[in-house]
Design an enzyme around this catalytic site. Structure first.
Site, PDB file in Angstrom:
ATOM      1  N   GLY A 219       0.825  -1.210   0.000  1.00 17.94           N
ATOM      2  CA  GLY A 219       0.000   0.000   0.000  1.00 17.94           C
ATOM      3  C   GLY A 219       0.857   1.257   0.000  1.00 17.94           C
TER       4      GLY A 219
ATOM      5  N   GLY B 105      -3.585  -2.305  -2.288  1.00 13.58           N
ATOM      6  CA  GLY B 105      -2.153  -2.203  -2.613  1.00 13.58           C
ATOM      7  C   GLY B 105      -1.909  -2.567  -4.070  1.00 13.58           C
TER       8      GLY B 105
ATOM      9  N   ASP C 262      -4.121 -12.907   2.937  1.00 16.48           N
ATOM     10  CA  ASP C 262      -5.073 -12.063   3.649  1.00 16.48           C
ATOM     11  C   ASP C 262      -4.883 -12.318   5.143  1.00 16.48           C
ATOM     12  OD1 ASP C 262      -7.457 -11.028   4.888  1.00 16.48           O
ATOM     13  OD2 ASP C 262      -8.284 -10.888   2.866  1.00 16.48           O
TER      14      ASP C 262
ATOM     15  N   THR D 205     -10.481  -7.623   9.104  1.00 13.78           N
ATOM     16  CA  THR D 205      -9.053  -7.286   8.928  1.00 13.78           C
ATOM     17  C   THR D 205      -8.502  -6.678  10.212  1.00 13.78           C
ATOM     18  OG1 THR D 205      -9.310  -6.961   6.558  1.00 13.78           O
ATOM     19  CG2 THR D 205      -7.456  -5.832   7.595  1.00 13.78           C
TER      20      THR D 205
ATOM     21  N   ASN E  13      -4.228 -12.458  14.535  1.00 17.42           N
ATOM     22  CA  ASN E  13      -3.286 -13.385  13.898  1.00 17.42           C
ATOM     23  C   ASN E  13      -1.848 -12.880  13.995  1.00 17.42           C
ATOM     24  OD1 ASN E  13      -5.110 -15.380  13.089  1.00 17.42           O
ATOM     25  ND2 ASN E  13      -5.764 -14.147  11.329  1.00 17.42           N
TER      26      ASN E  13
ATOM     27  N   ARG F 269       4.468 -15.903  19.412  1.00 17.79           N
ATOM     28  CA  ARG F 269       5.172 -17.158  19.098  1.00 17.79           C
ATOM     29  C   ARG F 269       6.667 -16.922  18.890  1.00 17.79           C
ATOM     30  NH1 ARG F 269       2.407 -18.516  14.312  1.00 17.79           N
ATOM     31  NH2 ARG F 269       0.502 -18.385  15.511  1.00 17.79           N
TER      32      ARG F 269
ATOM     33  N   ALA G 290      -0.641   0.132  13.107  1.00 21.71           N
ATOM     34  CA  ALA G 290      -1.036   1.391  12.477  1.00 21.71           C
ATOM     35  C   ALA G 290      -2.464   1.692  12.903  1.00 21.71           C
ATOM     36  CB  ALA G 290      -0.934   1.282  10.962  1.00 21.71           C
TER      37      ALA G 290
ATOM     38  N   TYR H  38     -14.416   0.779  10.437  1.00 21.74           N
ATOM     39  CA  TYR H  38     -13.008   1.181  10.523  1.00 21.74           C
ATOM     40  C   TYR H  38     -12.686   1.700  11.930  1.00 21.74           C
ATOM     41  CZ  TYR H  38      -8.690   3.641   9.069  1.00 21.74           C
ATOM     42  OH  TYR H  38      -7.391   4.104   8.939  1.00 21.74           O
TER      43      TYR H  38
ATOM     44  N   THR I  25      -2.269  11.393   6.341  1.00 21.77           N
ATOM     45  CA  THR I  25      -0.945  11.435   5.719  1.00 21.77           C
ATOM     46  C   THR I  25      -1.099  11.274   4.205  1.00 21.77           C
ATOM     47  OG1 THR I  25       0.036  10.574   7.722  1.00 21.77           O
ATOM     48  CG2 THR I  25       1.344  10.341   5.721  1.00 21.77           C
TER      49      THR I  25
HETATM   50  P1  NAD Z   1      -3.521   1.665   1.718  1.00 19.74           P
HETATM   51  O1  NAD Z   1      -4.945   1.294   1.437  1.00 19.74           O
HETATM   52  O2  NAD Z   1      -2.716   2.281   0.632  1.00 19.74           O
HETATM   53  O3  NAD Z   1      -2.711   0.399   2.251  1.00 19.74           O
HETATM   54  C1  NAD Z   1      -3.300  -0.679   2.925  1.00 19.74           C
HETATM   55  C2  NAD Z   1      -2.623  -1.965   2.466  1.00 19.74           C
HETATM   56  O4  NAD Z   1      -3.160  -3.059   3.207  1.00 19.74           O
HETATM   57  C3  NAD Z   1      -2.914  -2.276   0.994  1.00 19.74           C
HETATM   58  O5  NAD Z   1      -1.727  -2.698   0.368  1.00 19.74           O
HETATM   59  C4  NAD Z   1      -3.929  -3.403   1.034  1.00 19.74           C
HETATM   60  O6  NAD Z   1      -3.899  -4.206  -0.123  1.00 19.74           O
HETATM   61  C5  NAD Z   1      -3.512  -4.107   2.306  1.00 19.74           C
HETATM   62  N1  NAD Z   1      -4.593  -4.880   2.952  1.00 19.74           N
HETATM   63  C6  NAD Z   1      -5.848  -4.449   3.251  1.00 19.74           C
HETATM   64  N2  NAD Z   1      -6.536  -5.429   3.884  1.00 19.74           N
HETATM   65  C7  NAD Z   1      -5.705  -6.502   3.972  1.00 19.74           C
HETATM   66  C8  NAD Z   1      -5.840  -7.813   4.487  1.00 19.74           C
HETATM   67  N3  NAD Z   1      -6.994  -8.230   5.039  1.00 19.74           N
HETATM   68  N4  NAD Z   1      -4.796  -8.670   4.397  1.00 19.74           N
HETATM   69  C9  NAD Z   1      -3.627  -8.248   3.822  1.00 19.74           C
HETATM   70  N5  NAD Z   1      -3.438  -7.032   3.301  1.00 19.74           N
HETATM   71  C10 NAD Z   1      -4.475  -6.161   3.377  1.00 19.74           C
HETATM   72  O7  NAD Z   1      -3.568   2.622   2.997  1.00 19.74           O
HETATM   73  P2  NAD Z   1      -2.403   3.431   3.719  1.00 19.74           P
HETATM   74  O8  NAD Z   1      -2.758   4.859   3.673  1.00 19.74           O
HETATM   75  O9  NAD Z   1      -1.081   2.980   3.242  1.00 19.74           O
HETATM   76  O10 NAD Z   1      -2.635   2.959   5.224  1.00 19.74           O
HETATM   77  C11 NAD Z   1      -1.818   1.957   5.829  1.00 19.74           C
HETATM   78  C12 NAD Z   1      -2.256   1.746   7.264  1.00 19.74           C
HETATM   79  O11 NAD Z   1      -2.141   2.969   7.999  1.00 19.74           O
HETATM   80  C13 NAD Z   1      -3.717   1.295   7.406  1.00 19.74           C
HETATM   81  O12 NAD Z   1      -3.795   0.343   8.440  1.00 19.74           O
HETATM   82  C14 NAD Z   1      -4.445   2.562   7.806  1.00 19.74           C
HETATM   83  O13 NAD Z   1      -5.580   2.295   8.592  1.00 19.74           O
HETATM   84  C15 NAD Z   1      -3.378   3.293   8.613  1.00 19.74           C
HETATM   85  N6  NAD Z   1      -3.605   4.743   8.584  1.00 19.74           N
HETATM   86  C16 NAD Z   1      -3.283   5.488   7.484  1.00 19.74           C
HETATM   87  C17 NAD Z   1      -3.525   6.848   7.483  1.00 19.74           C
HETATM   88  C18 NAD Z   1      -3.164   7.720   6.307  1.00 19.74           C
HETATM   89  O14 NAD Z   1      -3.451   8.910   6.358  1.00 19.74           O
HETATM   90  N7  NAD Z   1      -2.520   7.246   5.269  1.00 19.74           N
HETATM   91  C19 NAD Z   1      -4.127   7.450   8.590  1.00 19.74           C
HETATM   92  C20 NAD Z   1      -4.468   6.654   9.679  1.00 19.74           C
HETATM   93  C21 NAD Z   1      -4.184   5.302   9.682  1.00 19.74           C
END
Ligand code: NAD
Ligand code: UDP
Length: 337
Positions: free
Chosen positions: A27, A53, A73, A107, A114, A121, A129, A160, A190
């Site tokens: 991502g 991603g 996943d 998730t 998980n 382990r 995050a 969420y 961000t």
């Molecule tokens: P993004 O959507 O670009 O990245 C999320 C990634 O997680 C993707 O690659 C997606 O394919 C993968 N993913 C989603 N569900 C999954 C699952 N069940 N199993 C495996 N992979 C899975 O979002 P981002 O902006 O890069 O955010 C990354 C993390 O940071 C997230 O957890 C988000 O909640 C947290 N976050 C981001 C922001 C921001 O402003 N960017 C703010 C607060 C929190």
């Protein structure tokens, strides 16, 4: 193996070189984190289901023989030997996390469970995050970590917000019950290169609309506020929080405390791109937070961290990235949803 990488790799003592699993590594934030960890000389295993991603965020990493990825996943368990885990797996953009809310909740909850079991382990340190959304539509401004929030448990954002709140609880309980070394970042909005053009969040939407000469869609009257952090600043904060010298097992806000209204953001993007786009006003989504700004006193004091990239500078590099994404070599614009 890449030469530039070799040199940084050699600078690490073998005892400092770790095997690090990055869930969500394909991502936006995760791919920047993988870059940094590899350049710091670590072995990185990216685990991602590629829901939001993209391989485009990872192609440049395939040259590292210390990089691998597993399509998986995290709602199903996984077992690989690791020293550290970063859990970034979860769609972050409202339209994406609301598209399949039950999967988003799974998730956050099953995925965290998980990865926490994996950490327990292998005695691995684990990072979560988390998000400013744990404060919901905040009644306290700016938001310190001690604020419990104002969250609707029964709305379109709840999968969420409540998912991330539950994940924090699981992290705490694994720390208390099994002594797992946890780190929790509450991340505030961000932005930066590698966001998807169809991501749906405000910065990418406005830049793509401005570059395509389309209407800039401000939701509501645009007086709601957000505080925008550039990705490079945030990744530095992640590494500080995960550092050996830090032992902070409670949530820490990471974000840029400079606050803008959404209308100001729209005007700034139109002006800096020289776009002919008009600003138009659309319905405000349900439960859209009215205001948001991090209190980063804890990050400053405990991590010696604060952001240094001003919005105007971060937007410049983000606009350049989207220009490259949207324009074919022929000069023709690429269609995005
Ligand atoms: P993004 O959507 O670009 O990245 C999320 C990634 O997680 C993707 O690659 C997606 O394919 C993968 N993913 C989603 N569900 C999954 C699952 N069940 N199993 C495996 N992979 C899975 O979002 P981002 O902006 O890069 O955010 C990354 C993390 O940071 C997230 O957890 C988000 O909640 C947290 N976050 C981001 C922001 C921001 O402003 N960017 C703010 C607060 C929190
Ligand atoms: N927003 C907007 N136009 C858009 C996308 C978002 O006005 O095209 C607004 C949204 O309603 C919210 C703010 O911008 O008030 C930030 O939205 P985003 O989805 O980026 O993140 P949020 O902080 O809401 O999770």
């Amino acid at each position: 193996m890449n030469i530039a990488f070799k040199s940084t790799h050699l600078s690490l003592e073998s005892t400092e070189r770790r095997t690090i699993l990055v869930a969500g590594g394909a991502g936006f934030l995760g791919s920047h984190l993988c870059d940094q960890l590899l350049h710091d000389g670590h072995k990185v295993i990216c685990v991602d289901n590629f829901s939001t991603g993209r391989m485009d965020n990872l192609w440049h990493l395939l040259r590292f023989d210390t990089f691998s990825f597993i399509r998986h996943d995290i709602i199903s368990s996984i077992d690989v030997p690791v020293d550290e885990i970063y859990n970034l797996a979860c769609p972050a953009s409202p339209p994406h996390y609301q598209a399949d809310p039950i999967h988003t909740m799974k998730t956050c909850v099953f995925g965290s469970l998980n990865l926490l079991e994996l950490a327990a382990r292998h005695q691995a340190r684990i990072f979560q995050a988390s998000t400013s959304e744990v404060y919901g539509d905040p009644l306290v401004h700016p938001q310190p970590e001690s604020y419990w929030g104002n969250v609707n448990s029964f709305g379109p954002r709840s999968c969420y917000d409540e998912g991330k709140r539950s994940a924090e609880t699981l992290f705490r309980d694994f720390h208390v019950k099994y002594g797992v070394d946890i780190r929790i970042a509450r991340i505030f909005n961000t932005y930066g290169p590698r966001m998807r053009p169809d991501d749906g969040r405000v910065v990418s939407n406005f830049i793509v609309q401005a570059l395509k000469g389309q209407d800039i869609t401000v939701y509501g009257d645009g007086s709601q506020s957000r505080s925008f952090c550039y990705v490079d600043d945030l990744i530095k904060g992640f590494l500080r929080l995960m550092g050996d010298q830090t032992a902070i097992h409670t949530p820490v806000n990471l974000g840029n405390p400079v606050e803008f209204t959404v209308r100001e953001l729209a005007e700034q993007i139109v002006s800096m791109t020289g776009s002919s786009s008009k600003i138009v006003y659309r319905q405000l989504p349900i439960d859209d937070p009215r205001q948001r700004r991090p209190d980063i006193t804890v990050a400053k004091r405990e991590l010696g961290w604060e952001p240094s990239v001003a919005l105007a500078d971060g937007l410049k590099s983000t606009v350049s990235y989207f220009e490259r994404q949207l324009v074919r070599p022929s000069g023709e614009l690429v269609e995005v949803a």
